[in-house]
Design an enzyme around this catalytic site. Sequence first.
Site, mmCIF file in Angstrom:
data_model
loop_
_atom_site.group_PDB
_atom_site.id
_atom_site.type_symbol
_atom_site.label_atom_id
_atom_site.label_comp_id
_atom_site.label_asym_id
_atom_site.label_seq_id
_atom_site.Cartn_x
_atom_site.Cartn_y
_atom_site.Cartn_z
ATOM 1 N N ASP A 34 0.827 -1.225 0.000
ATOM 2 C CA ASP A 34 0.000 0.000 0.000
ATOM 3 C C ASP A 34 0.859 1.272 0.000
ATOM 4 O OD1 ASP A 34 1.044 -0.006 2.514
ATOM 5 O OD2 ASP A 34 -0.859 0.212 3.566
ATOM 6 N N GLY A 35 2.174 1.131 -0.102
ATOM 7 C CA GLY A 35 3.047 2.303 -0.177
ATOM 8 C C GLY A 35 3.643 2.702 1.161
ATOM 9 N N HIS A 127 20.343 25.686 0.912
ATOM 10 C CA HIS A 127 19.963 26.829 0.079
ATOM 11 C C HIS A 127 19.899 28.102 0.933
ATOM 12 C CE1 HIS A 127 18.220 29.229 -3.004
ATOM 13 N NE2 HIS A 127 17.197 29.509 -2.219
ATOM 14 N N LYS A 189 19.249 38.653 -11.614
ATOM 15 C CA LYS A 189 18.175 37.760 -12.100
ATOM 16 C C LYS A 189 16.868 38.102 -11.406
ATOM 17 C CE LYS A 189 17.561 33.474 -10.395
ATOM 18 N NZ LYS A 189 17.827 32.071 -10.035
ATOM 19 N N ARG A 191 12.795 36.618 -10.783
ATOM 20 C CA ARG A 191 11.936 35.442 -10.928
ATOM 21 C C ARG A 191 10.489 35.888 -10.990
ATOM 22 N NH1 ARG A 191 13.343 30.326 -10.941
ATOM 23 N NH2 ARG A 191 15.281 29.752 -9.926
ATOM 24 N N GLY A 222 16.785 26.165 -15.805
ATOM 25 C CA GLY A 222 16.410 27.431 -16.447
ATOM 26 C C GLY A 222 17.451 28.509 -16.155
ATOM 27 N N THR A 223 17.786 28.673 -14.880
ATOM 28 C CA THR A 223 18.725 29.725 -14.471
ATOM 29 C C THR A 223 20.051 29.577 -15.215
ATOM 30 O OG1 THR A 223 17.746 29.723 -12.266
ATOM 31 C CG2 THR A 223 19.956 30.659 -12.461
HETATM 32 C C1 R5P Z 1 17.681 29.798 -6.519
HETATM 33 O O1 R5P Z 1 17.746 30.811 -5.851
HETATM 34 C C2 R5P Z 1 18.714 28.712 -6.506
HETATM 35 O O2 R5P Z 1 19.934 29.166 -6.009
HETATM 36 C C3 R5P Z 1 18.899 28.162 -7.898
HETATM 37 O O3 R5P Z 1 19.385 29.198 -8.736
HETATM 38 C C4 R5P Z 1 17.608 27.628 -8.452
HETATM 39 O O4 R5P Z 1 17.001 26.745 -7.554
HETATM 40 C C5 R5P Z 1 17.850 26.944 -9.781
HETATM 41 O O5 R5P Z 1 16.620 26.580 -10.308
HETATM 42 P P1 R5P Z 1 16.412 26.294 -11.857
HETATM 43 O O6 R5P Z 1 17.500 25.353 -12.263
HETATM 44 O O7 R5P Z 1 15.034 25.660 -11.915
HETATM 45 O O8 R5P Z 1 16.470 27.592 -12.576
#
Ligand code: R5P
Length: 294
Positions: A34-35, A127, A189, A191, A222-223
């Site tokens: 069941d996980g 982070h 950058k 977001r 993406g970044t």
């Molecule tokens: C954001 O502040 C982190 O330091 C990374 O730049 C981010 O998590 C990278 O995310 P992604 O690869 O989706 O752009």
Amino acid sequence: LKIFSCTANKELAQAIAEKVGCKLGDGEVVRFSDGEITVRIGESVRGADVFIIQSTNAPANDNLMELLIMIDACRRASARRITAVIPYYGYARQERKAKARDPITAKLVANLITVAGADRVLTLDLHAPAIQGFYDIPVDHLTAVPLLAEYYKKRNLENTVVVSPDMGGVTRARDLAERLRVPLAIMDKRRPKPNVSEILNIIGDIKDKDVIMVDDIIDTAGTISQGAAALLERGAKSVTACCTHPVFSGPAIERLEKSPLQEVVVTDSIALSEDKKIEKITQLSLAELFADAI
Ligand code: R5P
């Protein structure tokens, strides 16, 4: 001293145990149909100094639950001290309320790990380093920057500049730049929404330079891939990237493959499945770093 591994970092755990000079403990995670999850600890941990290795990358909730259950089992089996070794700390990007009524999931995770019975946490490149303060037990916070620096030092760095892809990463990028004795530049950058990033400006000289972009996490890539394109558009000669945590979710691998990035250097804080081991990715082992800390 006993080292156990849940399922997220089996290879790294094995390598850490070898470096420490002991065998990986006899323990495993068991899944019911069941996980639900349980663990089986096949040897005594009574009075032992126990280390449990588990990143909480995707599937984040299952991996977190494995860790909590393993801690619980060791505590109930009278381990003297339990250290949760978390090379990649999932939910670390939810460390504050960005808008009204947001949860602070990084704190919730800290509460869960503490209540489960951990006496100490050993983790890497959080982070948000302030997450250390979410705990009332000791947190040892390691960084992979020296490991990345050692890798790049084998290159010719004469024309190199280290670039932080955002303001939040400047301290890390400066650390790498100083270790490599090269200049630093910063990308401005924005977001507009989660997982979407927009590069506005670059502060510093990147013209005709070989750029190393450094980030803590590459998630959807993406970044880093947009950053590489923006740097080349503005005159950089070449761009490579490095990060501690290769989250590589969604379109990440496709983006990295299509991007002009020459190489992407990552650590094994997150184990990569075979389909993610593309040619331009180099994965460095954290075994020695964690073995020394243990
Ligand atoms: C954001 O502040 C982190 O330091 C990374 O730049 C981010 O998590 C990278 O995310 P992604 O690869 O989706 O752009």
